[in-house]
Design a protein around this motif. Structure first.
Motif, short mmCIF file in Angstrom:
data_model
loop_
_atom_site.label_atom_id
_atom_site.label_comp_id
_atom_site.label_asym_id
_atom_site.label_seq_id
_atom_site.Cartn_x
_atom_site.Cartn_y
_atom_site.Cartn_z
N GLN B 71 111.84 24.20 24.71
CA GLN B 71 111.73 25.28 23.74
C GLN B 71 110.83 26.39 24.26
O GLN B 71 111.06 27.57 24.01
N ASN B 72 109.84 25.99 24.98
CA ASN B 72 108.87 26.92 25.55
C ASN B 72 109.46 27.64 26.77
O ASN B 72 108.83 28.56 27.30
N GLN B 73 110.62 27.23 27.19
CA GLN B 73 111.28 27.77 28.39
C GLN B 73 110.36 27.69 29.60
O GLN B 73 110.11 28.69 30.28
N THR B 74 109.83 26.52 29.79
CA THR B 74 108.90 26.33 30.89
C THR B 74 109.59 26.49 32.25
O THR B 74 108.99 26.93 33.19
N TRP B 75 110.85 26.08 32.32
CA TRP B 75 111.55 26.21 33.61
C TRP B 75 113.01 26.56 33.42
O TRP B 75 113.55 26.47 32.32
N VAL B 76 113.64 26.97 34.50
CA VAL B 76 115.09 27.12 34.51
C VAL B 76 115.62 26.23 35.63
O VAL B 76 114.97 26.07 36.67
N LEU B 77 116.77 25.65 35.40
CA LEU B 77 117.36 24.79 36.42
C LEU B 77 118.12 25.66 37.42
O LEU B 77 118.91 26.52 37.03
N VAL B 78 117.82 25.48 38.67
CA VAL B 78 118.51 26.25 39.71
C VAL B 78 118.94 25.31 40.82
O VAL B 78 118.34 24.24 41.00
N PRO B 79 119.98 25.70 41.57
CA PRO B 79 120.30 24.89 42.74
C PRO B 79 119.17 25.00 43.75
O PRO B 79 118.50 26.03 43.83
N LYS B 80 118.95 23.97 44.49
CA LYS B 80 117.79 23.94 45.39
C LYS B 80 117.96 24.94 46.55
O LYS B 80 118.93 24.84 47.31
N PRO B 81 117.06 25.93 46.63
CA PRO B 81 117.13 26.82 47.79
C PRO B 81 116.86 26.02 49.06
O PRO B 81 116.23 24.97 49.01
N ARG B 82 117.30 26.57 50.20
CA ARG B 82 117.31 25.74 51.41
C ARG B 82 115.93 25.36 51.92
O ARG B 82 115.66 24.22 52.22
N ASP B 83 115.05 26.36 52.00
CA ASP B 83 113.76 26.07 52.63
C ASP B 83 112.65 25.78 51.62
O ASP B 83 111.51 26.15 51.82
N VAL B 84 113.00 25.15 50.55
CA VAL B 84 111.99 24.88 49.51
C VAL B 84 111.76 23.38 49.37
O VAL B 84 112.71 22.60 49.36
N LYS B 85 110.48 23.04 49.32
CA LYS B 85 110.16 21.64 49.09
C LYS B 85 109.58 21.53 47.68
O LYS B 85 108.45 22.00 47.45
N PRO B 86 110.34 21.01 46.74
CA PRO B 86 109.81 21.00 45.37
C PRO B 86 108.65 20.02 45.22
O PRO B 86 108.61 18.97 45.89
N ILE B 87 107.68 20.39 44.35
CA ILE B 87 106.60 19.45 44.07
C ILE B 87 107.12 18.45 43.03
O ILE B 87 108.02 18.76 42.25
N SER B 88 106.56 17.29 43.03
CA SER B 88 107.04 16.28 42.09
C SER B 88 106.21 16.33 40.81
O SER B 88 105.22 17.05 40.71
N CYS B 186 113.86 22.36 39.14
CA CYS B 186 113.33 23.25 38.13
C CYS B 186 112.54 24.37 38.81
O CYS B 186 111.66 24.11 39.62
N LYS B 187 112.86 25.58 38.43
CA LYS B 187 112.04 26.71 38.88
C LYS B 187 111.09 27.03 37.73
O LYS B 187 111.54 27.41 36.64
N LEU B 188 109.80 26.86 37.96
CA LEU B 188 108.85 26.99 36.86
C LEU B 188 108.64 28.44 36.48
O LEU B 188 108.48 29.31 37.34
N ARG B 189 108.65 28.69 35.19
CA ARG B 189 108.33 30.02 34.69
C ARG B 189 106.92 30.04 34.12
O ARG B 189 106.22 31.03 34.19
N LYS B 190 106.57 28.93 33.52
CA LYS B 190 105.24 28.86 32.91
C LYS B 190 104.46 27.71 33.53
O LYS B 190 105.04 26.81 34.14
N ALA B 191 103.16 27.75 33.30
CA ALA B 191 102.29 26.74 33.92
C ALA B 191 102.51 25.37 33.28
O ALA B 191 102.95 25.25 32.14
N LEU B 192 102.21 24.37 34.04
CA LEU B 192 102.33 23.00 33.60
C LEU B 192 100.98 22.33 33.85
O LEU B 192 100.22 22.78 34.69
N TYR B 193 100.70 21.26 33.15
CA TYR B 193 99.42 20.57 33.36
C TYR B 193 99.28 20.17 34.83
O TYR B 193 100.25 19.79 35.47
N ARG B 194 98.06 20.25 35.28
CA ARG B 194 97.67 19.84 36.63
C ARG B 194 98.20 20.74 37.73
O ARG B 194 98.06 20.41 38.90
N LEU B 195 98.80 21.85 37.40
CA LEU B 195 99.06 22.82 38.44
C LEU B 195 97.73 23.45 38.77
O LEU B 195 96.89 23.64 37.90
N LYS B 196 97.54 23.80 40.02
CA LYS B 196 96.24 24.32 40.44
C LYS B 196 95.85 25.57 39.65
O LYS B 196 94.70 25.77 39.32
#
Lengths: 182, 346
Positions: B71-88, B186-196
């Motif tokens: 509801q908060n639109q924290t992220w949008v789902l996107v196909p994984k770009p090639r040179d990106v290593k997603p954080i878990s 997920c491509k984050l739009r808003k902050a999530l807990y424990r992000l630096k």
């Protein structure tokens, strides 16, 4: 700790809203390093708002030097507090009174006499002199028996301890007339 | 290791030799006092997603959290770009208890594994200003002196409001992978807990909002915001997600409270009573600031409630000594930290 469960700081309604500070140092108080301890406390109206008891970063050669450093530290804090009050639209119009129990510190801060024993006191410790010249701070002498800042490092006699506590606004909640039980 | 022979040991049972045993009274190690307390409680907090999956309550809690994030639109789902290593990311479970120990709420929280973020790439600045305790006391002293009302508010899910300035990709949360695109990230739009940068972005957000509402940040402490309306004042102090609102301009205070509630999800806590472990009592004389609950909890935690009071003859030195003794007896890092906290405030 158990005995002091019910104690707290009372900030009184109305009354005057003056900021006064007390600063003191305990010369070569640390037996291992021979460094002195700074202590200061600021009282707003009736209750203590800011206090510190901290070992100085350098060794002092004389009591005056130790006290001078302590007063410089207190001056830093008072400068910050004055700015905070100004920001809160409650500017302090008169100079903050800083009580100090060492006569030579007051003399040293008020007029720049260089003396063989004080010539090594570093430039930034002359900060307090500048503040006194700008009339932001007024140094006043206080008798050792009324030096409230002593509370933070010395072991004091019962009566003195209680009167100092009272001076800092420390009260038992029961005496302050707390209606709500906790 | 030397093993003492047992008394009814092998060999000749007739020759019983009385072994010299230590006469020391054996006590449990105070270091593990906490472990004993947590064992008593019936419901426990699961450590992993697999554990939590088995329980109905925790599943419900996770669903709630996931819906809130969507509801908060924290992220949008996107196909994984090639040179990106997603954080878990991982689920963190917390039981919220009422003061009498009964369970109030099962809370599941999705936390990013912020430690795998790289400096310069995923974040740069992380510092977030919070109020100094001296500022809090100055404000309380001032409010008492001027007989101002003190209000407290709490922001729900504060960190989730912060907007990110960097592109951060995260793998999909466990248990809630998208049916259509399980390979998307997920491509984050808003902050999530424990992000630096989560605390910093939140502070940026609230500072922006307050500045927009006409408040100015004080230079002495960046967490205090002041607005003056015709010589009347409204002051807001921000301590991460706790707000203290005071001043003599009642209309402005009412307005800002309403605006805050519209903009963020707020919890109205009424008159200021507890703040950072400080308790505030209102009397006819003024305000009393104390830490009774904090100190008695501390005593309870380390089993010192039934200790006898020592008359210290008014000597602070002796009080300090007895506290030091407490340190030695507890021999626990957290006690020392907490006691220092206490000394700090009192």
């Amino acid at each position: 700790m158990k005995g002091t469960l019910d104690y707290g700081i009372l900030y009184k309604k109305d009354g005057d809203c003056n900021l006064v500070g007390f600063c003191d140092a305990d010369y070569a108080g640390d037996h291992d390093t021979r460094r002195s301890t700074t202590r200061y406390v600021f009282i707003l109206g009736w209750g203590a708002i800011s206090w510190c008891s901290k070992r100085q970063p350098t060794v002092s050669l004389s009591t005056t030097e130790a006290e001078y450093r302590a007063s410089a530290k207190a001056a830093q804090e008072s400068t910050w507090l004055m700015r905070l009050f100004k920001d809160l639209c409650q500017p302090i119009k008169v100079a903050v009174t800083l009580y100090c129990d060492n006569q030579s510190v007051i003399r040293l801060a008020e007029n720049p006499v260089f003396h063989a024993r004080t010539k090594h006191i570093e430039v930034h410790y002359h900060f307090i002199r500048e503040k006194v010249l700008q009339e932001e701070i007024k140094l006043k002498h206080v008798n050792t028996k009324d030096q409230v800042a002593d509370l933070f490092t010395k072991s004091l006699s019962g009566n003195k301890f209680e009167s100092f506590c009272q001076h800092l606004g420390m009260v038992n909640r029961k005496d302050a007339g707390v209606e709500r039980g906790c | 290791m030397y093993v003492q022979p047992s008394e009814e040991g092998e060999g000749e049972p007739s020759r019983t030799v009385k072994l010299r045993r230590s006469t020391r009274i054996k006590r449990p190690n105070p270091k593990y006092a906490n472990a004993a307390i947590t064992e008593d409680e019936d419901a426990t907090e699961p450590e992993t997603f697999e554990e939590a999956q088995l329980s109905l309550e925790w599943n419900k809690a996770m669903k709630e959290e996931f819906d809130a994030l969507e509801q908060n639109q924290t992220w949008v789902l996107v196909p994984k770009p090639r040179d990106v290593k997603p954080i878990s990311c991982k689920w963190v479970y917390k039981l919220k208890r009422r003061t009498d120990g009964l369970i109030e709420r099962y809370k599941a929280c999705l936390a990013a594994r912020g430690f795998s973020q790289q400096y310069g790439l995923d974040y740069d600045e992380t510092f977030s200003p919070i109020a100094k305790i001296t500022t809090v006391r100055v404000l309380l002293a001032l409010a008492a002196n001027k007989s101002w009302n003190l209000w407290q508010m709490d922001v729900k899910n504060a960190f989730l409001h912060g907007e990110l300035d960097r592109e951060i990709y995260m793998s999909q949360p466990m248990g809630f992978q998208s049916q259509d695109h399980p390979e998307y990230i997920c491509k984050l739009r808003k902050a999530l807990y424990r992000l630096k940068q989560a605390p910093r972005t939140w502070y940026g957000k609230i500072a922006e909002f307050l500045t927009y509402s006409g408040y100015s940040m004080t230079s002495a402490d960046c967490s205090v915001f002041v607005k003056s309306v015709n010589t009347k004042l409204a002051i807001v102090l921000v301590y991460v997600d706790d707000l203290i609102i005071t001043g003599d301009c009642e209309e402005e205070i009412l307005l800002i409270k309403q605006n805050l509630s519209v903009r963020f999800q707020m919890k109205e806590l009424g008159q200021l009573k507890h703040f950072l472990g400080l308790e505030i009592d209102y009397t006819h004389k003024g305000l009393v600031l104390h830490q009774k609950r904090y100190s008695s909890d501390l005593l309870k935690k380390f089993g010192m409630v039934n200790c006898t009071n020592l008359d210290t003859n008014g000597s602070k030195c002796k009080i300090l000594c007895s506290r030091r003794e407490g340190f030695r007896r507890c021999n626990n890092v957290s006690t020392i930290g907490r006691q220092l906290d206490l000394l700090n405030f009192k």
